[in-house]
Design a protein around this motif. Structure first.
Motif, PDB file in Angstrom:
ATOM      1  N   TRP A   7      44.245  18.075   9.193  1.00 55.96           N
ATOM      2  CA  TRP A   7      42.931  18.714   9.195  1.00 55.96           C
ATOM      3  C   TRP A   7      42.552  19.010   7.751  1.00 55.96           C
ATOM      4  N   GLN A  10      35.614  18.742   5.703  1.00 54.81           N
ATOM      5  CA  GLN A  10      34.686  17.626   5.751  1.00 54.81           C
ATOM      6  C   GLN A  10      34.146  17.380   4.346  1.00 54.81           C
ATOM      7  N   GLU A  16      33.846  23.508   7.102  1.00 54.62           N
ATOM      8  CA  GLU A  16      34.161  22.800   8.345  1.00 54.62           C
ATOM      9  C   GLU A  16      35.281  21.796   8.138  1.00 54.62           C
ATOM     10  N   ILE A  18      37.692  18.800   9.624  1.00 57.63           N
ATOM     11  CA  ILE A  18      37.702  17.759  10.640  1.00 57.63           C
ATOM     12  C   ILE A  18      39.019  16.993  10.538  1.00 57.63           C
ATOM     13  N   PRO A  31      38.335  10.275   7.325  1.00 55.57           N
ATOM     14  CA  PRO A  31      37.916  10.982   8.540  1.00 55.57           C
ATOM     15  C   PRO A  31      38.194  10.124   9.779  1.00 55.57           C
ATOM     16  N   THR A  33      36.452   9.431  12.149  1.00 54.40           N
ATOM     17  CA  THR A  33      35.309   8.603  12.522  1.00 54.40           C
ATOM     18  C   THR A  33      35.351   7.225  11.857  1.00 54.40           C
ATOM     19  N   LYS A  39      39.490   6.624  17.628  1.00 55.76           N
ATOM     20  CA  LYS A  39      38.828   7.897  17.923  1.00 55.76           C
ATOM     21  C   LYS A  39      38.413   7.984  19.392  1.00 55.76           C
ATOM     22  N   ASP A  42      34.175  13.313  20.978  1.00 59.67           N
ATOM     23  CA  ASP A  42      34.401  14.750  20.843  1.00 59.67           C
ATOM     24  C   ASP A  42      33.978  15.481  22.109  1.00 59.67           C
ATOM     25  N   SER A  49      35.923  21.889  17.321  1.00 61.18           N
ATOM     26  CA  SER A  49      36.602  21.151  16.249  1.00 61.18           C
ATOM     27  C   SER A  49      36.295  19.665  16.348  1.00 61.18           C
ATOM     28  N   LYS A  50      35.826  19.107  15.249  1.00 65.23           N
ATOM     29  CA  LYS A  50      35.522  17.674  15.198  1.00 65.23           C
ATOM     30  C   LYS A  50      36.826  16.892  15.116  1.00 65.23           C
ATOM     31  N   GLY A  51      37.086  16.116  16.159  1.00 65.73           N
ATOM     32  CA  GLY A  51      38.299  15.316  16.197  1.00 65.73           C
ATOM     33  C   GLY A  51      39.377  15.875  17.105  1.00 65.73           C
ATOM     34  N   TRP A  52      39.117  16.977  17.774  1.00 69.58           N
ATOM     35  CA  TRP A  52      40.157  17.604  18.601  1.00 69.58           C
ATOM     36  C   TRP A  52      40.640  16.673  19.709  1.00 69.58           C
TER      37      TRP A  52
END
Length: 86
Positions: A7, A10, A16, A18, A31, A33, A39, A42, A49-52
């Motif tokens: 983590w 960003q 934040e 990610i 990232p 993404t 991926k 989300d 959380s982005k990517g959880w």
């Protein structure tokens, strides 16, 4: 194929975090993404959380979680190297 995940903040943000991934330990962090084949969509949770969801999938598949402090060190080293090369 099992890689590493961590983590990190960003890009251009200090608020934040990610999920970031890399397939090999010598590669720079990217990232989640940037890996469309890995991926997962989300969860539709406001401010979630982005990517959880991706994190859960990859951890279950045997990926290794790297502590943020350790990943930040390699992230800074790769960024410095890129600046010196260009």
């Amino acid at each position: 194929m099992a890689g590493q995940l961590c983590w990190l903040f960003q890009f251009e943000s200090d608020t934040e975090m990610i999920l970031h991934l890399r397939l090999e330990s010598h590669q720079p962090w990217k990232p989640y993404t940037a890996f469309p084949g890995l991926k997962v969509a989300d969860y539709p949770i406001p401010r979630g959380s982005k990517g959880w969801a991706t994190y859960q999938k990859l951890l279950k598949a045997g990926w290794t979680l790297i502590p943020t402090t350790m990943a930040n060190k390699t992230f800074i080293e790769h960024s410095s190297l890129s600046l010196k090369i260009s």
